[in-house]
Design a protein around this motif. Sequence first.
Motif, short mmCIF file in Angstrom:
data_model
loop_
_atom_site.label_atom_id
_atom_site.label_comp_id
_atom_site.label_asym_id
_atom_site.label_seq_id
_atom_site.Cartn_x
_atom_site.Cartn_y
_atom_site.Cartn_z
N ARG A 22 0.97 -1.14 -0.04
CA ARG A 22 -0.13 0.11 -0.06
C ARG A 22 0.93 1.20 -0.05
N GLY A 23 0.27 2.51 -0.23
CA GLY A 23 0.65 3.77 -0.11
C GLY A 23 1.67 4.00 -1.65
N PRO A 24 2.15 5.20 -1.51
CA PRO A 24 2.93 5.70 -2.89
C PRO A 24 4.21 4.67 -2.89
N TYR A 25 4.28 4.57 -4.43
CA TYR A 25 5.54 3.70 -4.67
C TYR A 25 6.21 4.55 -5.87
N ASN A 26 7.54 4.69 -5.76
CA ASN A 26 8.37 5.04 -6.87
C ASN A 26 9.67 4.59 -7.06
N LYS A 27 10.16 3.81 -7.79
CA LYS A 27 11.44 3.27 -7.84
C LYS A 27 11.92 3.31 -9.56
N CYS A 28 13.21 3.12 -9.61
CA CYS A 28 13.64 3.31 -11.11
C CYS A 28 15.19 2.44 -11.01
N ASN A 29 15.25 1.91 -12.49
CA ASN A 29 16.66 1.57 -12.88
C ASN A 29 17.23 2.33 -13.71
N ASP A 30 17.78 2.02 -14.78
CA ASP A 30 18.46 2.94 -15.62
C ASP A 30 17.75 3.12 -16.76
N GLU A 31 16.65 2.06 -16.98
CA GLU A 31 15.80 2.12 -18.22
C GLU A 31 14.44 2.38 -17.73
N GLU A 32 13.73 1.79 -16.46
CA GLU A 32 12.15 1.77 -16.33
C GLU A 32 12.14 2.48 -14.94
N GLN A 33 10.81 2.90 -14.89
CA GLN A 33 10.23 3.67 -13.72
C GLN A 33 8.94 2.64 -13.27
N TRP A 34 8.86 2.43 -11.69
CA TRP A 34 7.77 1.94 -11.26
C TRP A 34 6.98 2.67 -10.30
N ILE A 35 5.71 3.00 -10.61
CA ILE A 35 5.16 4.00 -9.65
C ILE A 35 3.75 3.25 -9.29
N ARG A 36 2.99 3.85 -8.09
CA ARG A 36 1.61 3.35 -7.68
C ARG A 36 0.91 4.79 -7.66
N ILE A 37 -0.23 5.07 -8.20
CA ILE A 37 -0.62 6.38 -8.02
C ILE A 37 -2.18 6.22 -7.65
N GLY A 38 -2.54 5.10 -7.08
CA GLY A 38 -3.95 5.18 -6.87
C GLY A 38 -4.31 3.61 -6.01
N GLU A 39 -5.34 3.59 -5.17
CA GLU A 39 -5.77 2.42 -4.49
C GLU A 39 -7.26 2.28 -4.45
N GLY A 40 -7.64 1.19 -3.86
CA GLY A 40 -9.08 1.04 -3.88
C GLY A 40 -9.66 0.27 -5.09
N CYS A 41 -10.69 -0.61 -5.00
CA CYS A 41 -11.51 -1.11 -5.98
C CYS A 41 -12.86 -1.42 -5.44
N PRO A 42 -13.71 -1.33 -6.16
CA PRO A 42 -15.17 -1.48 -5.82
C PRO A 42 -15.88 -3.02 -5.93
N ASN A 43 -15.02 -3.87 -6.36
CA ASN A 43 -15.54 -5.19 -6.84
C ASN A 43 -15.57 -6.33 -5.74
N ARG A 44 -14.87 -6.09 -4.86
CA ARG A 44 -14.73 -7.11 -3.63
C ARG A 44 -14.50 -8.46 -3.86
N CYS A 45 -13.64 -8.58 -4.99
CA CYS A 45 -13.36 -10.08 -5.33
C CYS A 45 -12.94 -10.79 -4.14
N PRO A 46 -13.41 -12.13 -3.83
CA PRO A 46 -13.02 -12.67 -2.58
C PRO A 46 -11.46 -13.34 -2.64
#
Length: 237
Positions: A22-46
């Motif tokens: 959970r929470g913000p995520y921001n990491k990168c290497n020399d070629e790519e960046q990985w981020i998290r910019i949102g959470e939550g989902c209404p589907n409640r899949c078990p």
Amino acid sequence: MQGRLINEEPKATPSLARPYARGPYNKCNDEEQWIRIGEGCPNRCPYCRESVECGVDPIYLPIPEIVRNKVKILDMNPLFKPRAAEILKDLGSRRVAGKVVHYEYICGIDYRFLTPELAVLLKENRFENIRLAWDWYFNHQMKVKDAVKMLVKAGYSSDDLTVFMICNWKVPYEQNMMKLDLCKIWRVKVADCYFDNQLAPNIKPIHWTDTQIKDFRARCRKHNQLVGFGIDPEYGK
């Protein structure tokens, strides 16, 4: 009963799956960046911890500075958020060293929230390797087909699309085989995803047998070869 064709979606129950980070995520290497910019989902899949851990309401996290031309986004259900179109346009406007940025939703998109407008925005803003999650039953086939048609109409090639299918869960092996047959007709690739975040070669039978797990993995691999190459590259070897 193992393998019977079930169409009723189970009620939401606490998942056995490991909770997602959970929470913000921001990491990168020399070629790519990985981020998290949102959470939550209404589907409640078990089988998914996102709705249990993060709630059903959209959570917007700060968009970090984009510093790579390839960005992978870890959000679980990005298109259900009311600001989805705004976020796609924002990300598409970013530049790094004067060059455009290419994006990828690692966890895929929910066909239930895909619209023709959002399909076009995904394409226009350089979202690549589009994945659709078809985790529920075969009787959702028309909705998934409509989503594939939206994406193709927006400019994606069908063989650039991938359908996620949850395996080793309460959707029987036989229904996943039926879904695989349709993906042949649609000429889209398939990603077999295993319950409780298990990864090969350490997949333990839960709702499927070991034989079914191994067979479906092999069939998905061959299916993707046929979609990608248009021939069987291993024939005769």
